[in-house]
Design a protein around this motif. Structure first.
Motif, short mmCIF file in Angstrom:
data_model
loop_
_atom_site.label_atom_id
_atom_site.label_comp_id
_atom_site.label_asym_id
_atom_site.label_seq_id
_atom_site.Cartn_x
_atom_site.Cartn_y
_atom_site.Cartn_z
N LEU A 1 36.14 40.23 35.49
CA LEU A 1 35.04 39.07 35.65
C LEU A 1 35.46 38.10 36.54
O LEU A 1 36.34 37.52 36.67
CB LEU A 1 35.34 38.48 34.15
CG LEU A 1 35.00 39.51 32.82
CD1 LEU A 1 35.57 38.86 31.38
CD2 LEU A 1 33.63 40.09 32.78
N LEU A 2 34.20 37.65 37.12
CA LEU A 2 34.19 36.52 37.86
C LEU A 2 33.34 35.25 37.69
O LEU A 2 32.19 35.80 37.36
CB LEU A 2 33.86 36.92 39.57
CG LEU A 2 34.63 38.02 40.26
CD1 LEU A 2 34.08 38.58 41.40
CD2 LEU A 2 36.11 37.23 40.69
N SER A 3 33.76 34.01 37.60
CA SER A 3 32.83 33.11 37.35
C SER A 3 33.13 31.73 37.93
O SER A 3 34.36 31.69 38.22
CB SER A 3 33.30 32.95 35.78
OG SER A 3 32.66 31.59 35.24
N PRO A 4 32.09 31.05 38.08
CA PRO A 4 32.47 29.69 39.04
C PRO A 4 33.04 28.61 37.99
O PRO A 4 33.69 27.59 38.40
CB PRO A 4 30.88 29.24 39.13
CG PRO A 4 30.01 30.23 38.64
CD PRO A 4 30.70 31.22 37.84
N VAL A 5 33.11 28.91 36.54
CA VAL A 5 33.78 28.09 35.74
C VAL A 5 34.42 28.47 34.85
O VAL A 5 34.64 29.70 34.45
CB VAL A 5 32.44 27.37 34.67
CG1 VAL A 5 31.43 26.57 35.48
CG2 VAL A 5 31.43 28.16 34.01
N ALA A 6 35.29 27.72 34.09
CA ALA A 6 36.34 28.34 33.05
C ALA A 6 35.91 28.92 31.73
O ALA A 6 34.62 28.52 31.33
CB ALA A 6 37.33 26.88 32.78
#
Length: 448
Positions: free
Chosen positions: A316-321
């Protein structure tokens, strides 16, 4: 295929613009070059690094002047640089490189994977992963996360919040897909479209005078070409029309028409021909994305059952926590070199960024370089090829979605307002991605 090999740069650049189009592919590496040094990006102080992390977590908006006079001495610039390198990852296994996942068997082979033979441990990992995935979806639905990627060993899914890419509902794009995956999604009641196939169908309708022989030739090309977007599935009507010319000649009774089973087999063959190709991109919209979430959590084929990636949950890759996410940073290093220009050698400075570079990071970095390098730099972008097709335009997308509405709805999603403006535009790159980006006198040109 080594994704780090140099890519062929097309000859024709775009016309100069103040903004480049959003590129939804994930980059594995960026190489910026400039006649101005990148010393400001080196040896960040502990205080600057800490400040950068804090700014990221608080979604602090940094607005630099058009040109920073002394970049190396600008604490604001250096903190903003650290802020732009942050991304969030799950699972986090420091001894394994968890992106890219497609074609990663060779890199993962031989690394310790205690879960591969332990079903109980696999269940714990998947349970933890499901919690993180659900957390991300809930953040997306609440417009507190702009988008995120689910990277499996066979395909990648990009979830985007309502308001982005000209859509007023949540969207998810999956690529590449197979007939088996599409059938399983249909059986779960997930409604989806195949935008590239439908685009082709529209083209065929507009070009209705094409004769049967040409259509057959085109369909054969589909089987051998990754880039041809010809419609792979045939309808029953197509088959009836294919034999109408026999009636005109009066020989329809002498030629055996294929039976229903033959037609079905022919259809299946054509549908399988687009498997694993860009044309197999599936688009899911609105409430169907929640059904897709549940489908993926329970999908047995989401995790490899054999090979080096056995039992390893998707990345899983995300810009936010998000819950269970681990803060990571892209790796950056500056290089000084001499470049030959008109029989003389001139100083040329490079800044290399390595890691899963998501769309918001690319935009944030270019905003910083615009100020630090006085409006002049160039960049070679290395794309994770299976994600290039995420730049396909959506059906029924509205380019006129009100900018103020988007800013009102997504102000707390963690993105800079200018980055949010860029990502809210309808995709224009199609199946390609930006390979080369250049800024001269504060105006961009690019090649895809």
């Amino acid at each position: 295929k080594d994704l780090h090999l140099p890519v062929a740069v097309p000859e024709v650049p775009s016309s100069p613009r103040h903004e480049f189009p959003a590129d939804w592919s994930i980059k594995t590496r960026l190489l910026f070059t400039s006649s101005q040094p990148f010393t400001w990006a080196e040896h960040l102080k502990a205080q600057e690094e800490a400040q950068g992390f804090a700014q990221h977590c608080r979604a602090t908006e940094t607005n630099l002047p058009q040109s920073v006079q002394e970049p190396k001495l600008s604490t604001e610039l250096r903190c903003a640089f650290q802020q732009s390198l942050v991304y969030w990852l799950h699972p986090s296994l420091p001894w394994l490189q968890l992106f890219p996942r497609i074609g990663a068997d060779r890199k993962i082979a031989g690394k310790a994977s205690p879960w591969s033979q332990d079903e109980a441990l696999q269940q714990v990992l998947m349970s933890d992963w499901s919690v993180s995935f659900t957390s991300l979806y809930n953040l997306l639905k609440a417009k507190l996360c702009p988008y995120f990627y689910v990277c499996t060993y066979q395909f990648t899914v990009l979830f985007r919040a309502a308001g982005l890419v000209g859509s007023d509902v949540i969207t998810a794009v999956i690529s590449p897909t197979t007939r088996g995956l599409r059938e399983a999604m249909r059986n779960e009641g997930i409604e989806f479209s195949l935008p590239l196939v439908e685009e082709c169908r529209t083209r065929k309708q507009k070009n209705s005078e094409v004769n049967l022989e040409t259509e057959v030739a085109n369909s054969l090309e589909v089987g051998n070409s990754m880039e041809d977007g010809e419609e792979p599935a045939l309808s029953d009507d197509d088959d009836d029309e294919s034999f109408s010319w026999l009636k005109e000649m009066g020989v329809q009774d002498k030629v055996k028409k294929p039976d229903a089973i033959s037609i079905k087999l022919r259809k299946e063959k054509h549908e399988v021909q687009m498997d694993h190709k860009p044309e197999s991109l599936a688009l899911v919209k609105g409430t169907n994305t929640f059904t897709l979430l549940n489908f993926l959590i329970n999908c047995k084929s989401l995790v490899a059952a054999a090979g080096p990636q056995t039992g390893l949950p998707p990345t899983l890759l995300s810009p936010v926590a998000f819950r269970g996410g681990t803060m990571q940073t892209l790796k950056a290093r500056s290089i000084n070199a001499k470049a030959r220009v008109h029989l003389a050698y001139e100083d040329m400075f490079s800044l290399e960024i390595v890691g899963p570079v998501m769309p918001h990071s690319l935009h944030s970095l270019t905003m910083l370089l615009k100020s630090a390098q006085r409006g002049a730099f160039s960049a070679v972008l290395y794309t994770h090829e299976p994600t290039a097709v995420f730049n396909t335009g959506l059906d029924n997308a509205s380019p006129a979605l009100n900018k103020e509405t988007i800013r009102k709805d997504l102000p707390t999603c963690g993105l800079h307002p200018k980055t949010l403006d860029q990502l809210s535009q309808c995709p224009t790159l199609g199946k390609s991605s930006i390979r080369f980006l250049e800024m001269n006198d504060y105006a961009y040109t690019w090649k895809s």
